[in-house]
Design an enzyme around this catalytic site. Sequence first.
Site, PDB file in Angstrom:
ATOM      1  N   LYS A  11      -6.451  -8.227  -2.279  1.00  0.00           N
ATOM      2  CA  LYS A  11      -7.262  -8.521  -3.264  1.00  0.00           C
ATOM      3  C   LYS A  11      -7.735  -9.802  -3.899  1.00  0.00           C
ATOM      4  CE  LYS A  11      -5.877  -4.113  -5.436  1.00  0.00           C
ATOM      5  NZ  LYS A  11      -5.189  -3.622  -6.717  1.00  0.00           N
ATOM      6  N   LYS A  51       0.845  -1.157   0.013  1.00  0.00           N
ATOM      7  CA  LYS A  51       0.000   0.128   0.034  1.00  0.00           C
ATOM      8  C   LYS A  51       0.902   1.229  -0.183  1.00  0.00           C
ATOM      9  CE  LYS A  51      -4.006   2.242   2.202  1.00  0.00           C
ATOM     10  NZ  LYS A  51      -3.477   3.503   2.142  1.00  0.00           N
ATOM     11  N   CYS A  74      35.116  25.116  20.753  1.00  0.00           N
ATOM     12  CA  CYS A  74      33.868  24.827  21.104  1.00  0.00           C
ATOM     13  C   CYS A  74      33.688  23.069  21.347  1.00  0.00           C
ATOM     14  CB  CYS A  74      32.497  24.850  19.897  1.00  0.00           C
ATOM     15  SG  CYS A  74      31.109  24.188  20.398  1.00  0.00           S
ATOM     16  N   CYS A  76      26.351  30.640  20.851  1.00  0.00           N
ATOM     17  CA  CYS A  76      26.387  29.197  20.830  1.00  0.00           C
ATOM     18  C   CYS A  76      26.134  28.856  22.394  1.00  0.00           C
ATOM     19  CB  CYS A  76      27.671  28.625  20.606  1.00  0.00           C
ATOM     20  SG  CYS A  76      28.012  26.811  20.803  1.00  0.00           S
TER      21      CYS A  76
END
Length: 671
Positions: free
Chosen positions: A290, A115, A432, A408
């Site tokens: 089906k 489907k 960082c 930051c």
Amino acid sequence: MESIEQQLTELRTTLRHHEYLYHVMDAPEIPDAEYDRLMRELRELETKHPELITPDSPTQRVGAAPLAAFSQIRHEVPMLSLDNVFDEESFLAFNKRVQDRLKSNEKVTWCCELKLDGLAVSILYENGVLVSAATRGDGTTGEDITSNVRTIRAIPLKLHGENIPARLEVRGEVFLPQAGFEKINEDARRTGGKVFANPRNAAAGSLRQLDPRITAKRPLTFFCYGVGVLEGGELPDTHLGRLLQFKKWGLPVSDRVTLCESAEEVLAFYHKVEEDRPTLGFDIDGVVIKVNSLAQQEQLGFVARAPRWAVAFKFPAQEQMTFVRDVEFQVGRTGAITPVARLEPVHVAGVLVSNATLHNADEIERLGLRIGDKVVIRRAGDVIPQVVNVVLSERPEDTREVVFPTHCPVCGSDVERVEGEAVARCTGGLICGAQRKESLKHFVSRRAMDVDGMGDKIIDQLVEKEYVHTPADLFKLTAGKLTGLERMGPKSAQNVVNALEKAKETTFARFLYALGIREVGEATAAGLAAYFGTLEALEAASIEELQKVPDVGIVVASHVHNFFAEESNRNVISELLAEGVHWPAPVVINAEEIDSPFAGKTVVLTGSLSQMSRDDAKARLVELGAKVAGSVSKKTDLVIAGEAAGSKLAKAQELGIEVIDETEMLRLLGS
């Protein structure tokens, strides 16, 4: 307490509102599962009170009206929808109803299909030539999308073969493979364009463009699943037989279509597809079952809005509603700042979800999201949960604005957003802590330097204790220093040191990927390594030279060039080499001297491989003298098509490029 009439009126009004959003505006506000629940509630009430059923009830019709911007096409045979079942008990009840209704004692066999989660379309061929195409619309009248459908490479403009009917209306689903969906959204985020919530919305939005040139740029594909009008010809008397005949005429049919001899086999098919769902490469939300015999279908007939001989067996919902408690901001290895929604925990597709990505500031603005909002969450396969949309009709009064940081949240450095990019980035670089952690985690990952036993928690501690600043520092670690980390005994510490020593022997491609250069994934790293051969040659390459590598454009070339132009990056590379990181000297490959069917050819892989990973296949192809590219062009010599191959396969067929399947590839690799 509300009367039954009031409950029915409220349910019908709510369902009509959501049908309009889904079918007409392509902007659904609630998950399919919630819509299904409301529809079931309405059906149950109407079943108990049939005297209150009205002709305009959502249970009495198929869909919604087409957009006014398109001309309309009236369906000669109505395009009905299917009834749904959601569990094994309901399917077995459907199976029993079918058996009971059939007048004969003939055995029932079932044709089972995927489907697909896309857009249903009708395509009319006259004497084998495509003459018109339409959406389902309200089931009676659809939108004329002929010009757009003609741009979909998977759909033949002319059928080929024998005994083609004078008029044949093919029905199927237009959908967007996951890779294409991600690429569209990636491009949209980079340029500030419209970001789609899911592949279904992207497919619908692409197909319903007034400008076919826009549709043509979208990697839509198509599978057919049925027939409407049939004149001046014959088709087999089974549903599976018809699909196989369509395939002979050049129409695409899913290779997952399966004939089941019993209800037990249908259930086995359902569970197998559910298991395979994350690896299909496109979205499905269940299977369609089906009755295979056309004669039995005719005996069973139809109810008002659906056939009695077919049903959609839907999977557990991949979308649910919950509330946003807060929005936090994470910093990635390239400094990208990503907003993350902290959610009221909710089960989605069997997993408890408490976080969802919001991508960037543009996405928050597009959604109109505020802290405290009720939202729809989607989780498909292994994809990170995402906020699909805000349920504006249920917005609480005390919601708060989401404020994107200007500094930051980890190191306090300025946040900048380069013009033309959707992503905001921390400018702190390796000062960082967050960027340092993520860069190191990438460096040691399995597909990069592959340092066994060095997990995220170890990296976090190494950075927090200031033991490691650059990737080169990892190779200076001793067992004694590692033993000081939490949950790290002498034996575990020595194992990590041994793994680091082993990781020093790598490949040029892995080393390049491990460096974390922006936009350089595994395939690009392999292409750069194969083309330049040595680090020295790559470092000295100009932007123009870099663009000669397959699939390297101006953006990637600029990132690579800028990376090697940065002195700090060159210093880290020098330290890594000084610590003993090395790879085999390049072997100069002369395609003419290689006895291989792939030597000197530009090859493209598409679809899913079942016998080996895509990375292993690429590596073997490169070893045998091939250049592996990521897209199909006139320069492509060969396309290897795995399962669920989409737009690349269609383009190859259009250009007349040789196509082989995985079985043939494996045979040639072994020859």
